[in-house]
Design a protein around this motif. Structure first.
Motif, PDB file in Angstrom:
ATOM      1  N   PRO B  51       0.621  -1.353  -0.106  1.00 21.33           N
ATOM      2  CA  PRO B  51      -0.033  -0.123   0.132  1.00 21.33           C
ATOM      3  C   PRO B  51       0.912   1.172  -0.119  1.00 21.33           C
ATOM      4  N   GLU B  52       2.109   1.456   0.661  1.00 20.08           N
ATOM      5  CA  GLU B  52       2.619   2.382   0.596  1.00 20.08           C
ATOM      6  C   GLU B  52       3.371   2.929  -0.762  1.00 20.08           C
ATOM      7  N   ALA B  53       3.336   1.910  -1.556  1.00 16.76           N
ATOM      8  CA  ALA B  53       4.299   2.173  -2.868  1.00 16.76           C
ATOM      9  C   ALA B  53       3.108   2.623  -4.000  1.00 16.76           C
ATOM     10  N   ASP B  54       3.555   3.323  -4.863  1.00 20.25           N
ATOM     11  CA  ASP B  54       2.514   3.520  -5.989  1.00 20.25           C
ATOM     12  C   ASP B  54       3.162   3.397  -7.534  1.00 20.25           C
ATOM     13  N   SER B  55       4.317   3.042  -7.474  1.00 22.04           N
ATOM     14  CA  SER B  55       4.975   2.791  -8.778  1.00 22.04           C
ATOM     15  C   SER B  55       6.195   1.794  -8.736  1.00 22.04           C
ATOM     16  N   LEU B  56       6.103   1.216 -10.023  1.00 26.06           N
ATOM     17  CA  LEU B  56       7.294   0.243  -9.904  1.00 26.06           C
ATOM     18  C   LEU B  56       8.580   0.432 -10.929  1.00 26.06           C
ATOM     19  N   LYS B  57       9.504   0.305 -10.620  1.00 25.81           N
ATOM     20  CA  LYS B  57      10.668   0.550 -11.731  1.00 25.81           C
ATOM     21  C   LYS B  57      11.629  -0.786 -11.939  1.00 25.81           C
ATOM     22  N   ASP B  58      12.212  -0.753 -12.927  1.00 29.20           N
ATOM     23  CA  ASP B  58      13.057  -1.964 -13.101  1.00 29.20           C
ATOM     24  C   ASP B  58      14.548  -1.748 -12.572  1.00 29.20           C
ATOM     25  N   LEU B  59      15.012  -2.782 -11.808  1.00 35.05           N
ATOM     26  CA  LEU B  59      16.286  -2.752 -11.108  1.00 35.05           C
ATOM     27  C   LEU B  59      17.218  -3.325 -12.058  1.00 35.05           C
ATOM     28  N   ASP B  60      18.591  -2.800 -11.483  1.00 35.79           N
ATOM     29  CA  ASP B  60      19.576  -3.192 -12.397  1.00 35.79           C
ATOM     30  C   ASP B  60      20.271  -4.413 -11.690  1.00 35.79           C
ATOM     31  N   ILE B  61      19.751  -5.726 -11.682  1.00 39.29           N
ATOM     32  CA  ILE B  61      20.068  -6.825 -10.899  1.00 39.29           C
ATOM     33  C   ILE B  61      20.276  -7.944 -11.744  1.00 39.29           C
ATOM     34  N   ASP B  62      21.184  -8.775 -11.651  1.00 40.57           N
ATOM     35  CA  ASP B  62      21.376 -10.192 -12.388  1.00 40.57           C
ATOM     36  C   ASP B  62      20.555 -11.115 -11.810  1.00 40.57           C
ATOM     37  N   ILE B  63      19.510 -11.592 -12.445  1.00 42.33           N
ATOM     38  CA  ILE B  63      18.825 -12.807 -11.903  1.00 42.33           C
ATOM     39  C   ILE B  63      19.541 -14.092 -12.430  1.00 42.33           C
ATOM     40  N   PRO B  64      19.766 -15.126 -11.342  1.00 45.91           N
ATOM     41  CA  PRO B  64      20.470 -16.353 -11.910  1.00 45.91           C
ATOM     42  C   PRO B  64      19.627 -17.134 -12.778  1.00 45.91           C
ATOM     43  N   GLU B  65      20.322 -17.526 -13.683  1.00 45.31           N
ATOM     44  CA  GLU B  65      19.443 -18.249 -14.887  1.00 45.31           C
ATOM     45  C   GLU B  65      18.605 -19.591 -14.494  1.00 45.31           C
ATOM     46  N   ASP B  66      19.102 -20.380 -13.578  1.00 41.03           N
ATOM     47  CA  ASP B  66      18.527 -21.422 -13.180  1.00 41.03           C
ATOM     48  C   ASP B  66      17.372 -21.157 -11.721  1.00 41.03           C
ATOM     49  N   SER B  67      17.164 -19.978 -11.516  1.00 37.03           N
ATOM     50  CA  SER B  67      16.233 -19.847 -10.455  1.00 37.03           C
ATOM     51  C   SER B  67      14.927 -19.718 -10.681  1.00 37.03           C
ATOM     52  N   LYS B  68      14.006 -19.689  -9.807  1.00 35.41           N
ATOM     53  CA  LYS B  68      12.684 -19.630 -10.081  1.00 35.41           C
ATOM     54  C   LYS B  68      12.216 -18.047 -10.296  1.00 35.41           C
ATOM     55  N   ILE B  69      13.104 -17.207  -9.995  1.00 38.75           N
ATOM     56  CA  ILE B  69      12.729 -15.789 -10.112  1.00 38.75           C
ATOM     57  C   ILE B  69      12.692 -15.519 -11.626  1.00 38.75           C
ATOM     58  N   ARG B  70      11.696 -14.675 -11.737  1.00 36.09           N
ATOM     59  CA  ARG B  70      11.356 -14.282 -13.383  1.00 36.09           C
ATOM     60  C   ARG B  70      11.746 -12.700 -13.646  1.00 36.09           C
ATOM     61  N   SER B  71      11.186 -12.029 -12.667  1.00 44.89           N
ATOM     62  CA  SER B  71      11.916 -10.622 -12.493  1.00 44.89           C
ATOM     63  C   SER B  71      11.732  -9.910 -11.246  1.00 44.89           C
ATOM     64  N   VAL B  72      12.427  -8.864 -10.961  1.00 46.44           N
ATOM     65  CA  VAL B  72      12.509  -8.432  -9.752  1.00 46.44           C
ATOM     66  C   VAL B  72      12.158  -6.688 -10.223  1.00 46.44           C
ATOM     67  N   LYS B  73      11.370  -5.986  -9.363  1.00 45.26           N
ATOM     68  CA  LYS B  73      11.125  -4.601  -9.487  1.00 45.26           C
ATOM     69  C   LYS B  73      11.173  -4.123  -8.364  1.00 45.26           C
ATOM     70  N   GLY B  74      11.751  -2.683  -8.289  1.00 44.04           N
ATOM     71  CA  GLY B  74      11.665  -2.056  -7.054  1.00 44.04           C
ATOM     72  C   GLY B  74      10.227  -1.128  -6.923  1.00 44.04           C
ATOM     73  N   ALA B  75       9.740  -1.280  -5.675  1.00 45.68           N
ATOM     74  CA  ALA B  75       8.580  -0.578  -5.666  1.00 45.68           C
ATOM     75  C   ALA B  75       8.759   0.860  -4.880  1.00 45.68           C
ATOM     76  N   TYR B  76       8.223   1.893  -5.670  1.00 44.68           N
ATOM     77  CA  TYR B  76       8.603   3.103  -5.218  1.00 44.68           C
ATOM     78  C   TYR B  76       7.428   4.222  -4.722  1.00 44.68           C
ATOM     79  N   SER B  77       7.653   4.929  -3.475  1.00 43.58           N
ATOM     80  CA  SER B  77       6.777   5.992  -3.528  1.00 43.58           C
ATOM     81  C   SER B  77       7.600   7.566  -3.641  1.00 43.58           C
ATOM     82  N   ASN B  78       7.520   7.953  -4.687  1.00 42.30           N
ATOM     83  CA  ASN B  78       8.124   9.371  -4.566  1.00 42.30           C
ATOM     84  C   ASN B  78       9.496   9.207  -4.639  1.00 42.30           C
TER      85      ASN B  78
END
Lengths: 175, 191
Positions: B51-78
């Motif tokens: 609830p505190e956040a209002d927008s999403l931004k892409d982060l510059d992070i390498d995601i390991p190939e074989d992990s379950k993670i598909r995407s990571v985004k930062g949640a920002y408010s102002n």
């Protein structure tokens, strides 16, 4: 409309409509399934025009099944591409419904004299009754959630059929 | 016999033609279909999870190939980082379950949402209900969660769904993958 007064045939048609009940929880889905099933029926029968008087009788059903499956797959692809919200709601039921409805109606048509007018009349009637049930369920469903359960569709259809056969002549029961 | 053979051949030819046309139509519509799936999957409202956040931004992070993670985004408010939105794919009983997990800066799960699943109707698909997803709310993202059958007694436990153990376990596995990623790459990783 020609004479639709064969009781056995009417039962087959009713079976096709009952299959369509899955889609009648709202007007939008009812209309789309009705239209799609009609398109499948009409195109199948247009193509079958090429074979109907030439192919051996025992093989006609095979042709029907293959053509229906073919058009149904294409319709499902079109649904996935252009109507994602209906796919979200009905999912895998779309091809299942289209195929079952078309094959049941085909059995009904098989015993009748083939004419594209027959199929058009039948399609329009089919869309109308699905939409009728869809409207009633959508309107009443807001107040009584039980209307959205599956058995309610059968009860509504029973009432609709009773009203229809009251209005029209008893022989002309166009279900 | 002769006629039957002739019509059998015609039938086979018809099947081949139908298959080819279906293939062509699929080829033509493929992009559109993929686009639709993409839309329904990724269109999520961050405020419903965090609830505190209002927008999403892409982060510059390498995601390991074989992990379950598909995407990571930062949640920002102002422009102030409030937390992260991590999307994972986890193998369920019959399908791949796609989950969005929101973790706050303080290392607390603020909510999860099932983006797509195709589990058994009436049993496994209960994982997408609020009743189940809300059980992950306010769990700490320090240690992996475990699935339990009864009422939960500790903060790292999540109550499962009877009759849908595999599906529920898959969700917990997905969330655990996100927790692990959060602990190794996000929290202490210089961000």
């Amino acid at each position: 409309m020609n004479s639709y007064n064969n009781k056995k045939n009417n039962t087959a048609l009713l079976a096709a409509i009952c299959t369509g009940f899955v889609a009648t929880t709202s007007l939008k889905t009812a209309l789309s399934i009705g239209l799609a099933a009609s398109i499948v029926l009409i195109i199948t029968n247009l193509i079958m025009h090429l074979f109907i008087n030439k192919a051996p009788n025992s093989m006609l059903m095979l042709f029907y099944i293959i053509l229906t499956a073919f058009i149904t797959s294409i319709m499902y692809l079109i649904f996935q591409a252009y109507f994602p919200d209906i796919v979200n709601e009905l999912g895998i039921y779309i091809p299942v419904l289209l195929f079952t409805i078309s094959i049941i109606v085909q059995i009904f048509l098989h015993e009748k004299k083939y004419s594209i007018l027959n199929i058009l009349a039948l399609s329009i009637g089919f869309i109308l009754i699905l939409c009728g049930i869809g409207i009633i369920r959508e309107l009443l469903g807001g107040k009584y959630t039980a209307i959205l359960e599956a058995p309610a569709a059968f009860i509504i259809t029973g009432f609709l059929l009773a009203i229809l056969s009251g209005i029209f002549d008893k022989d002309k029961k166009t279900a | 016999m002769k006629i039957e053979l002739k019509w059998t051949l015609i039938l086979v030819v018809l099947i081949v033609i139908c298959s080819i046309i279906t293939g062509v139509v699929y080829g033509a519509l493929e992009d559109k279909i993929a686009e639709n799936n993409f839309e329904t999957k990724d269109n999520i409202d961050i405020t419903s999870l965090l609830p505190e956040a209002d927008s999403l931004k892409d982060l510059d992070i390498d995601i390991p190939e074989d992990s379950k993670i598909r995407s990571v985004k930062g949640a920002y408010s102002n422009d102030e980082l409030k937390g992260y939105l991590i999307k994972v794919d986890s193998e369920g009983a019959y399908s791949t379950i796609s989950i969005a997990i929101a973790i706050t800066n303080e290392g607390k799960i603020s909510g999860i949402e099932i983006l797509s699943q195709n589990e058994t109707e009436g049993l496994g698909d209960k994982i997408a209900d609020d009743e189940f997803t809300s059980r992950f709310k306010d769990k700490t993202a320090k240690t992996p969660l475990t699935l339990v059958n009864d009422e939960t007694s500790a903060n790292d436990e999540v109550q499962g769904i009877s009759g849908a153990t595999i599906s529920a376990q898959a969700v917990v596995d997905g969330v655990n993958a996100a927790i692990e990623f959060f602990n190794t790459h996000l929290e202490g990783g210089g961000n």
